[in-house]
Design a protein around this motif. Structure first.
Motif, PDB file in Angstrom:
ATOM      1  N   CYS A   1       0.859  -1.179   0.000  1.00 58.08           N
ATOM      2  CA  CYS A   1       0.000   0.000   0.000  1.00 58.08           C
ATOM      3  C   CYS A   1       0.898   1.232   0.000  1.00 58.08           C
ATOM      4  O   CYS A   1       1.756   1.385   0.870  1.00 58.08           O
ATOM      5  N   TYR A   2       0.706   2.097  -0.988  1.00 62.48           N
ATOM      6  CA  TYR A   2       1.553   3.274  -1.130  1.00 62.48           C
ATOM      7  C   TYR A   2       0.739   4.544  -0.922  1.00 62.48           C
ATOM      8  O   TYR A   2      -0.299   4.747  -1.541  1.00 62.48           O
ATOM      9  N   ASP A   3       1.267   5.403  -0.054  1.00 61.51           N
ATOM     10  CA  ASP A   3       0.663   6.708   0.175  1.00 61.51           C
ATOM     11  C   ASP A   3       1.793   7.734   0.147  1.00 61.51           C
ATOM     12  O   ASP A   3       2.209   8.192  -0.906  1.00 61.51           O
ATOM     13  N   ASN A   4       2.347   8.053   1.298  1.00 58.14           N
ATOM     14  CA  ASN A   4       3.455   9.010   1.344  1.00 58.14           C
ATOM     15  C   ASN A   4       4.715   8.473   0.672  1.00 58.14           C
ATOM     16  O   ASN A   4       5.611   9.241   0.317  1.00 58.14           O
ATOM     17  N   GLU A   5       4.782   7.152   0.499  1.00 55.59           N
ATOM     18  CA  GLU A   5       5.938   6.570  -0.173  1.00 55.59           C
ATOM     19  C   GLU A   5       6.092   7.103  -1.598  1.00 55.59           C
ATOM     20  O   GLU A   5       7.197   7.186  -2.126  1.00 55.59           O
ATOM     21  N   VAL A   6       4.973   7.473  -2.198  1.00 55.46           N
ATOM     22  CA  VAL A   6       5.006   7.990  -3.575  1.00 55.46           C
ATOM     23  C   VAL A   6       5.774   9.295  -3.634  1.00 55.46           C
ATOM     24  O   VAL A   6       6.660   9.477  -4.472  1.00 55.46           O
TER      25      VAL A   6
ATOM     26  N   SER B   1       7.813  10.443  -1.360  1.00 55.36           N
ATOM     27  CA  SER B   1       9.184  10.229  -0.897  1.00 55.36           C
ATOM     28  C   SER B   1      10.071   9.788  -2.053  1.00 55.36           C
ATOM     29  O   SER B   1      11.194  10.276  -2.216  1.00 55.36           O
ATOM     30  N   LEU B   2       9.566   8.858  -2.864  1.00 54.01           N
ATOM     31  CA  LEU B   2      10.318   8.397  -4.020  1.00 54.01           C
ATOM     32  C   LEU B   2      10.464   9.514  -5.042  1.00 54.01           C
ATOM     33  O   LEU B   2      11.536   9.700  -5.633  1.00 54.01           O
ATOM     34  N   ALA B   3       9.404  10.281  -5.239  1.00 54.10           N
ATOM     35  CA  ALA B   3       9.454  11.385  -6.193  1.00 54.10           C
ATOM     36  C   ALA B   3      10.500  12.418  -5.775  1.00 54.10           C
ATOM     37  O   ALA B   3      11.270  12.919  -6.604  1.00 54.10           O
ATOM     38  N   ALA B   4      10.543  12.723  -4.485  1.00 53.89           N
ATOM     39  CA  ALA B   4      11.521  13.686  -3.984  1.00 53.89           C
ATOM     40  C   ALA B   4      12.936  13.167  -4.173  1.00 53.89           C
ATOM     41  O   ALA B   4      13.833  13.894  -4.614  1.00 53.89           O
ATOM     42  N   LYS B   5      13.132  11.901  -3.883  1.00 55.75           N
ATOM     43  CA  LYS B   5      14.460  11.294  -4.015  1.00 55.75           C
ATOM     44  C   LYS B   5      14.942  11.329  -5.456  1.00 55.75           C
ATOM     45  O   LYS B   5      16.103  11.663  -5.733  1.00 55.75           O
ATOM     46  N   GLU B   6      14.065  11.002  -6.397  1.00 52.16           N
ATOM     47  CA  GLU B   6      14.481  10.881  -7.788  1.00 52.16           C
ATOM     48  C   GLU B   6      14.499  12.208  -8.528  1.00 52.16           C
ATOM     49  O   GLU B   6      15.189  12.340  -9.538  1.00 52.16           O
TER      50      GLU B   6
ATOM     51  N   GLU C   1       5.478  10.039 -12.134  1.00 51.28           N
ATOM     52  CA  GLU C   1       6.482   9.089 -12.597  1.00 51.28           C
ATOM     53  C   GLU C   1       6.856   8.116 -11.482  1.00 51.28           C
ATOM     54  O   GLU C   1       7.084   6.928 -11.732  1.00 51.28           O
ATOM     55  N   ALA C   2       6.915   8.618 -10.250  1.00 56.13           N
ATOM     56  CA  ALA C   2       7.217   7.745  -9.112  1.00 56.13           C
ATOM     57  C   ALA C   2       6.105   6.722  -8.919  1.00 56.13           C
ATOM     58  O   ALA C   2       6.360   5.538  -8.665  1.00 56.13           O
ATOM     59  N   MET C   3       4.848   7.162  -9.042  1.00 56.96           N
ATOM     60  CA  MET C   3       3.721   6.240  -8.903  1.00 56.96           C
ATOM     61  C   MET C   3       3.759   5.179  -9.997  1.00 56.96           C
ATOM     62  O   MET C   3       3.555   3.983  -9.733  1.00 56.96           O
TER      63      MET C   3
ATOM     64  N   ASN D   1      -6.077   7.544 -10.073  1.00 50.54           N
ATOM     65  CA  ASN D   1      -6.885   7.049 -11.200  1.00 50.54           C
ATOM     66  C   ASN D   1      -6.535   7.770 -12.501  1.00 50.54           C
ATOM     67  O   ASN D   1      -6.654   7.205 -13.589  1.00 50.54           O
ATOM     68  N   PHE D   2      -6.077   8.996 -12.399  1.00 49.15           N
ATOM     69  CA  PHE D   2      -5.640   9.742 -13.580  1.00 49.15           C
ATOM     70  C   PHE D   2      -4.246   9.288 -14.014  1.00 49.15           C
ATOM     71  O   PHE D   2      -4.001   9.007 -15.188  1.00 49.15           O
ATOM     72  N   VAL D   3      -3.341   9.207 -13.055  1.00 46.13           N
ATOM     73  CA  VAL D   3      -1.955   8.849 -13.354  1.00 46.13           C
ATOM     74  C   VAL D   3      -1.858   7.465 -13.993  1.00 46.13           C
ATOM     75  O   VAL D   3      -1.090   7.252 -14.938  1.00 46.13           O
ATOM     76  N   LEU D   4      -2.656   6.525 -13.497  1.00 51.45           N
ATOM     77  CA  LEU D   4      -2.591   5.141 -13.985  1.00 51.45           C
ATOM     78  C   LEU D   4      -3.737   4.810 -14.947  1.00 51.45           C
ATOM     79  O   LEU D   4      -4.085   3.650 -15.123  1.00 51.45           O
ATOM     80  N   ARG D   5      -4.275   5.825 -15.585  1.00 47.85           N
ATOM     81  CA  ARG D   5      -5.439   5.627 -16.461  1.00 47.85           C
ATOM     82  C   ARG D   5      -5.127   4.756 -17.668  1.00 47.85           C
ATOM     83  O   ARG D   5      -6.048   4.158 -18.254  1.00 47.85           O
TER      84      ARG D   5
END
Length: 200
Positions: free
Chosen positions: A31-36, A38-43, A90-92, A109-113
């Motif tokens: 289950c991903y919430d804030n992890e998204v 966090s990864l976006a910030a890192k990359e 992109e992280a998601m 739902n938009f990002v993974l449409r």
């Protein structure tokens, strides 16, 4: 049951985050919430607070003009907030490519449409019931709680609209809209599991 990526959009106080966590446990999926973010910030090299600020600004005009206060931006071809949203998206997508998962919020739902196997849910409820939940479970003070619930919803709707041009909560953008007033969290989870079974 076939493992699928699931996105959960939710009104504040509807229990949507809890629904996502219980679905994750029932299906054995991350289950991903804030992890998204966090990864976006890192990359992306941006700071975590910048993503959080973009999500929490109340005025959508400020979201568009975030580039004016970004510490490491000069003249941008596009608003800095657009670049933040792209990095988050992109992280998601990267996390989704690793395998089926449950994603909470962040315009999933938009990002993974484009993912034909992804299933999208919107969790909602009456303002009164959601306010009760926010007070009982989220620790909001009773005085002003209803205003805060409404404010967060307007904030989420603005963020969603700015970044997607879609209308937040519009049933045509989700596979299923579930009201938790009568079903509760467990009922919503059971309904989603049954729906996923029907897709087999």
């Amino acid at each position: 049951m076939k493992a699928r990526t699931i996105t959960i959009s939710r009104q504040y106080g509807s229990g949507g985050h809890e629904v996502a966590e219980k679905l994750s446990e029932a299906l054995g999926l991350p289950c991903y919430d804030n992890e998204v973010i966090s990864l976006a910030a890192k990359e992306s090299g941006a700071q975590l607070w910048e993503f959080q600020m973009a999500e929490n600004l109340r005025d959508t005009n400020f979201i568009y003009n975030l580039s004016m206060i970004a510490p490491h931006s000069d003249i941008q071809e596009e608003p800095y907030s657009v670049k933040l949203f792209r990095a988050q998206s992109e992280a998601m997508a990267e996390l989704a490519e690793r395998g089926p998962a449950v994603f909470v919020g962040r315009c999933g739902n938009f990002v993974l449409r484009q993912d034909s196997e992804a299933v999208h849910f919107f969790i909602c409820g009456s303002l009164a019931k959601r306010t009760e939940r926010a007070v009982a479970q989220y620790g909001l003070a009773e005085r002003g709680a209803q205003r805060e619930v409404d404010r967060v919803d307007r904030q989420r709707a603005a963020y969603y609209g700015v970044n997607t041009s879609w209308r937040w909560g519009d049933g045509s953008y989700y596979d299923l809209v579930i009201n938790t007033d009568r079903l509760g969290v467990d009922g919503a989870v059971a309904t989603i599991l049954d729906y996923l079974n029907q897709l087999e």
